[in-house]
Design a protein around this motif. Structure first.
Motif, PDB file in Angstrom:
ATOM      1  N   LEU A 187       5.080  25.741  -3.385  1.00  0.00           N
ATOM      2  CA  LEU A 187       4.537  25.493  -4.739  1.00  0.00           C
ATOM      3  C   LEU A 187       3.645  26.407  -5.238  1.00  0.00           C
ATOM      4  CD1 LEU A 187       4.061  22.717  -6.476  1.00  0.00           C
ATOM      5  CD2 LEU A 187       2.380  22.140  -4.710  1.00  0.00           C
ATOM      6  N   ASP A 188       3.059  26.939  -4.341  1.00  0.00           N
ATOM      7  CA  ASP A 188       1.988  27.912  -4.556  1.00  0.00           C
ATOM      8  C   ASP A 188       2.540  29.107  -5.181  1.00  0.00           C
ATOM      9  OD1 ASP A 188      -0.085  26.290  -3.120  1.00  0.00           O
ATOM     10  OD2 ASP A 188      -0.124  27.571  -1.343  1.00  0.00           O
ATOM     11  N   GLU A 189       3.954  29.754  -4.595  1.00  0.00           N
ATOM     12  CA  GLU A 189       4.471  30.638  -5.297  1.00  0.00           C
ATOM     13  C   GLU A 189       4.807  30.420  -6.655  1.00  0.00           C
ATOM     14  OE1 GLU A 189       7.661  31.529  -2.535  1.00  0.00           O
ATOM     15  OE2 GLU A 189       6.531  32.286  -0.973  1.00  0.00           O
ATOM     16  N   ALA A 190       5.143  29.121  -6.926  1.00  0.00           N
ATOM     17  CA  ALA A 190       5.786  28.874  -8.328  1.00  0.00           C
ATOM     18  C   ALA A 190       4.616  28.678  -9.112  1.00  0.00           C
ATOM     19  CB  ALA A 190       6.279  27.415  -8.178  1.00  0.00           C
ATOM     20  N   ILE A 191       3.415  28.237  -8.743  1.00  0.00           N
ATOM     21  CA  ILE A 191       2.078  28.338  -9.426  1.00  0.00           C
ATOM     22  C   ILE A 191       1.927  29.645  -9.931  1.00  0.00           C
ATOM     23  CG2 ILE A 191      -0.390  27.714  -9.560  1.00  0.00           C
ATOM     24  CD1 ILE A 191       0.409  25.335  -7.711  1.00  0.00           C
ATOM     25  N   GLU A 192       1.968  30.630  -8.912  1.00  0.00           N
ATOM     26  CA  GLU A 192       1.646  32.047  -9.124  1.00  0.00           C
ATOM     27  C   GLU A 192       2.419  32.679 -10.107  1.00  0.00           C
ATOM     28  OE1 GLU A 192       0.694  36.180  -6.868  1.00  0.00           O
ATOM     29  OE2 GLU A 192       1.340  34.114  -5.616  1.00  0.00           O
ATOM     30  N   GLU A 193       3.666  32.359  -9.980  1.00  0.00           N
ATOM     31  CA  GLU A 193       4.625  32.908 -10.884  1.00  0.00           C
ATOM     32  C   GLU A 193       4.210  32.516 -12.428  1.00  0.00           C
ATOM     33  OE1 GLU A 193       9.496  32.688 -11.834  1.00  0.00           O
ATOM     34  OE2 GLU A 193       8.738  32.139  -9.931  1.00  0.00           O
ATOM     35  N   LEU A 194       4.254  31.220 -12.510  1.00  0.00           N
ATOM     36  CA  LEU A 194       4.029  30.614 -13.862  1.00  0.00           C
ATOM     37  C   LEU A 194       2.784  31.311 -14.461  1.00  0.00           C
ATOM     38  CD1 LEU A 194       5.220  26.838 -13.368  1.00  0.00           C
ATOM     39  CD2 LEU A 194       6.362  28.937 -14.691  1.00  0.00           C
ATOM     40  N   GLU A 195       1.616  31.233 -13.551  1.00  0.00           N
ATOM     41  CA  GLU A 195       0.478  31.528 -14.204  1.00  0.00           C
ATOM     42  C   GLU A 195       0.444  33.214 -14.567  1.00  0.00           C
ATOM     43  OE1 GLU A 195      -2.743  28.730 -12.141  1.00  0.00           O
ATOM     44  OE2 GLU A 195      -2.295  30.451 -11.171  1.00  0.00           O
ATOM     45  N   ASP A 208       0.906  -1.228   0.189  1.00  0.00           N
ATOM     46  CA  ASP A 208      -0.022   0.095   0.018  1.00  0.00           C
ATOM     47  C   ASP A 208       0.963   1.187  -0.122  1.00  0.00           C
ATOM     48  OD1 ASP A 208      -2.378   1.498   0.087  1.00  0.00           O
ATOM     49  OD2 ASP A 208      -2.532   1.435   2.058  1.00  0.00           O
ATOM     50  N   PRO A 209       1.806   1.566  -1.003  1.00  0.00           N
ATOM     51  CA  PRO A 209       2.539   2.771  -1.182  1.00  0.00           C
ATOM     52  C   PRO A 209       1.800   3.874  -1.361  1.00  0.00           C
ATOM     53  CG  PRO A 209       2.791   1.368  -3.241  1.00  0.00           C
ATOM     54  CD  PRO A 209       1.778   0.441  -2.147  1.00  0.00           C
ATOM     55  N   GLN A 210       2.099   5.126  -0.602  1.00  0.00           N
ATOM     56  CA  GLN A 210       1.475   6.327  -0.816  1.00  0.00           C
ATOM     57  C   GLN A 210       2.596   7.414  -1.233  1.00  0.00           C
ATOM     58  OE1 GLN A 210      -1.847   6.235  -0.301  1.00  0.00           O
ATOM     59  NE2 GLN A 210      -1.925   4.299   0.228  1.00  0.00           N
ATOM     60  N   PHE A 211       1.772   8.362  -2.230  1.00  0.00           N
ATOM     61  CA  PHE A 211       2.499   9.380  -2.512  1.00  0.00           C
ATOM     62  C   PHE A 211       2.801  10.151  -1.413  1.00  0.00           C
ATOM     63  CE2 PHE A 211       0.060   8.716  -6.592  1.00  0.00           C
ATOM     64  CZ  PHE A 211       1.099   8.520  -7.448  1.00  0.00           C
ATOM     65  N   PRO A 212       4.235  10.749  -1.223  1.00  0.00           N
ATOM     66  CA  PRO A 212       4.535  11.510  -0.171  1.00  0.00           C
ATOM     67  C   PRO A 212       3.738  12.994   0.055  1.00  0.00           C
ATOM     68  CG  PRO A 212       6.308  10.832  -1.492  1.00  0.00           C
ATOM     69  CD  PRO A 212       5.150  10.597  -2.431  1.00  0.00           C
ATOM     70  N   GLU A 213       3.478  13.096   1.358  1.00  0.00           N
ATOM     71  CA  GLU A 213       2.493  14.466   1.527  1.00  0.00           C
ATOM     72  C   GLU A 213       3.475  15.491   1.638  1.00  0.00           C
ATOM     73  OE1 GLU A 213       0.361  14.154   5.148  1.00  0.00           O
ATOM     74  OE2 GLU A 213      -0.593  12.195   4.457  1.00  0.00           O
ATOM     75  N   ILE A 214       3.152  16.500   0.905  1.00  0.00           N
ATOM     76  CA  ILE A 214       4.110  17.805   0.792  1.00  0.00           C
ATOM     77  C   ILE A 214       3.824  18.482   2.192  1.00  0.00           C
ATOM     78  CG2 ILE A 214       2.201  19.245  -0.061  1.00  0.00           C
ATOM     79  CD1 ILE A 214       4.614  20.277  -1.888  1.00  0.00           C
ATOM     80  N   SER A 215       5.076  19.291   2.728  1.00  0.00           N
ATOM     81  CA  SER A 215       5.153  19.863   3.725  1.00  0.00           C
ATOM     82  C   SER A 215       4.366  21.076   3.783  1.00  0.00           C
ATOM     83  CB  SER A 215       6.572  20.055   4.609  1.00  0.00           C
ATOM     84  OG  SER A 215       7.353  20.997   3.292  1.00  0.00           O
ATOM     85  N   ASP A 216       4.090  21.882   4.869  1.00  0.00           N
ATOM     86  CA  ASP A 216       3.510  23.193   4.765  1.00  0.00           C
ATOM     87  C   ASP A 216       4.631  24.212   4.021  1.00  0.00           C
ATOM     88  OD1 ASP A 216       1.335  22.322   5.968  1.00  0.00           O
ATOM     89  OD2 ASP A 216       2.031  22.982   7.745  1.00  0.00           O
ATOM     90  N   GLU A 217       5.760  24.202   4.356  1.00  0.00           N
ATOM     91  CA  GLU A 217       6.774  24.963   4.000  1.00  0.00           C
ATOM     92  C   GLU A 217       6.856  24.861   2.425  1.00  0.00           C
ATOM     93  OE1 GLU A 217      11.733  25.655   4.138  1.00  0.00           O
ATOM     94  OE2 GLU A 217      10.698  24.252   5.432  1.00  0.00           O
TER      95      GLU A 217
END
Length: 289
Positions: free
Chosen positions: A277-285, A263-272
């Motif tokens: 990630l949100d900043e990168a999305i905003e920059e690209l958009e 039952d392997p799971q995709f790693p959970e992303i940390s708050d940091e």
């Protein structure tokens, strides 16, 4: 699928004649090729992605058989669908001069997978309880203790192999082993096809004919191997290998079952990292075209 009927019970007398080389499973060739196998492989592919992403566990897959039983074709048909970064394939033939200078398990280590990988051993450490048992001149005096008779070597090696596989299991690497149970007549037909078909001549080795002359001795060696090395932590499955498509289906379903248990799971992303990630999305958009 009830693939447990192909499972070898440990320390129980094994006779290959008790295992079918082909059976009436109720599927047509078209159903297997076009519907059933692709669906099973898709499940395997998804689970393998998760195994690779998690990088916590690994799987060692052992394939053993007589020549022309379908090992290479199974690797191409099934495992070529998996992400290459999460797959490792190793093939073991007659030991080289360098390999003979080490213990017989030494060369296997290089073929083992890392965490997050499925490792395919096309032939394996089991060559060392098969070929030398059939061709007794291959077992040299320096390969076993001085006070031991040659016939005592095999129980010793079975124990060593089980210890080795238990070590892998206890360190996070599942071990699954498949024996391709092919009939002598089917091998004859496949070898003749290789000989007669110009597009398959390259697959043929004259050594295949030489080894075929020892068919009965090989069957005895395989039976002994299966009987003494199938365990709860590293089971053997005997495939009805005259039917190549169905054998591939059994392999895939056993692999899917193993991965479902992990039952392997995709790693959970940390708050940091989520913030980055949100900043990168905003920059690209907001990037100007």
């Amino acid at each position: 699928m009830d693939f447990k009927k192909y499972l070898v019970e440990g320390n129980k007398k094994v006779q290959l004649q008790d295992y079918a080389t082909k059976e009436d499973h109720g599927f047509t060739e078209d159903e297997l090729r076009d519907e059933i196998l692709p669906e099973s492989i898709d499940k395997l592919k998804e689970l393998h992605w998760r195994l690779h992403a998690a990088e916590k566990r690994g799987i060692v897959v052992v394939l053993q058989a007589m020549d022309a039983a379908g090992k290479d074709e199974a690797i191409s048909y099934i495992f070529s669908n998996l992400t290459a970064q999460g797959l490792k394939t190793a093939s073991f033939q007659k030991p080289s001069e360098t390999e003979l200078k080490h213990d017989y398990l030494w060369r296997i280590r290089e073929g083992l997978p890392a965490r997050g990988q499925v490792g395919i051993l096309n032939r394996s450490h089991y060559e060392e309880v098969i070929a030398p048992k059939v061709h007794k001149d291959q077992l040299k005096d320096e390969m076993y203790p001085e006070d031991m008779e040659k016939d005592e070597v095999w129980p010793m090696r079975y124990r060593q192999i089980k210890d080795f596989e238990q070590h892998l299991d206890e360190n996070g690497f599942e071990v699954i082993k498949f024996f391709f149970n092919m009939s002598k007549e089917e091998q004859r037909e496949r070898l003749l096809e290789r000989l007669k078909n110009p597009e398959k001549n390259w697959e043929f080795s004259f050594n295949d004919i030489k080894e075929r002359r020892h068919w009965d001795t090989y069957q005895e060696a395989f039976e002994d191997m299966l009987e003494h090395t199938s365990t709860d932590f590293a089971p053997w499955y005997v495939l009805p290998a005259d039917d190549e498509l169905y054998s591939r289906y059994v392999i895939t379903e056993v692999m899917v079952d193993c991965l479902n248990k992990i039952d392997p799971q995709f790693p959970e992303i940390s708050d940091e990292d989520q913030e980055k990630l949100d900043e990168a999305i905003e920059e690209l958009e907001n990037e100007e075209n």
